[in-house]
Design an enzyme around this catalytic site. Sequence first.
Site, PDB file in Angstrom:
ATOM      1  N   LYS A 177       2.138   6.868   8.423  1.00 20.67           N
ATOM      2  CA  LYS A 177       1.947   6.016   7.254  1.00 20.67           C
ATOM      3  C   LYS A 177       3.261   5.785   6.512  1.00 20.67           C
ATOM      4  CE  LYS A 177       0.145   3.722   3.825  1.00 20.67           C
ATOM      5  NZ  LYS A 177      -0.924   4.221   2.947  1.00 20.67           N
ATOM      6  N   LYS A 245       5.552   5.661  -5.456  1.00 20.83           N
ATOM      7  CA  LYS A 245       5.149   7.013  -5.040  1.00 20.83           C
ATOM      8  C   LYS A 245       5.326   7.176  -3.544  1.00 20.83           C
ATOM      9  CE  LYS A 245       1.194   7.837  -3.723  1.00 20.83           C
ATOM     10  NZ  LYS A 245       0.454   7.998  -2.443  1.00 20.83           N
TER      11      LYS A 245
END
Length: 299
Positions: A177, A245
């Site tokens: 990811k 983030k």
Amino acid sequence: MEAVVRQERIGFIGTGIMGEPMARNLLRAGYPLTVHTRTRSRAQALLNEGARWSDTPRDLAQASDVVITCVTDTPDVQAVLLGPAGVIEAAREGLICIDMSTISPVETRKMGEILAQRGVTLLDAPVSGGQIGAIEAKLSIMMGGPAEVVEKVRPILETLGRTITHCGPLGSGQTTKLANQVMVIHTIMSVAEGLAFAEKAGLDLETTLKVTTAGAAGSHSLKVLGPKVVAGDLKPAFMVDLQQKDLRLVLEYAEQIGQPLPGTALVKQLFAVLQAQGRGRDGTQALIDVIRQLAGRRT
């Protein structure tokens, strides 16, 4: 037609932009569903549709065969899995936890080791596809963990996504990811620079978008975010704050493994301009305003 009642009892923690539609798809597929989130009102729509509520992750785990987490960051996952009244307090042999958040691969492996001592298997399963992918159950799901457990939960995940890929041992889903996010933010950067250039040069942006989407510059980001830029729509499919983030996680892990990522570091700094302007909740397509500002345009 009445929904088929599935065998596995599922607990779902986190009903935000992504979590709510994902949980809803499980409910509609006939799975007995228990939900928990920090603010109960955020889960009210699911409760109205037949989900049950648990006051704590521990209580949710006691009522579930499979626990799915979809929360914001690494500390949030640690809190619901290992913290007070967390899932670990209801640990038992055979319980499966699937973390669909995007968090640290290193901390994922550490949590998996702790849970395994209590008979619980942790899988990491971050997703790509955004809110629309979650709503339409077309997410790409990147799995890490034991292959046999991944196959056991595959039918559950097939109600959430179109592509479920086993990437390797625990932590591999998160690492995949992060690689995905590196590529995504560069395509967003290309959309922002390309359309800002076209705009400054006096081109019609709708025509430019039509031509470039159909050619070699075509990408998912251009197809989805390009029309939003042209329309001046900065509502988030994915927020700047959440992208930042993810990029923090990317750069932290890249430093640990000794892989420089200069382009990623640059884009993170450009997104930081939006955050400094109080625009962290805008969609990532707002990056075009930073590029416009570099040419002296007020936005």
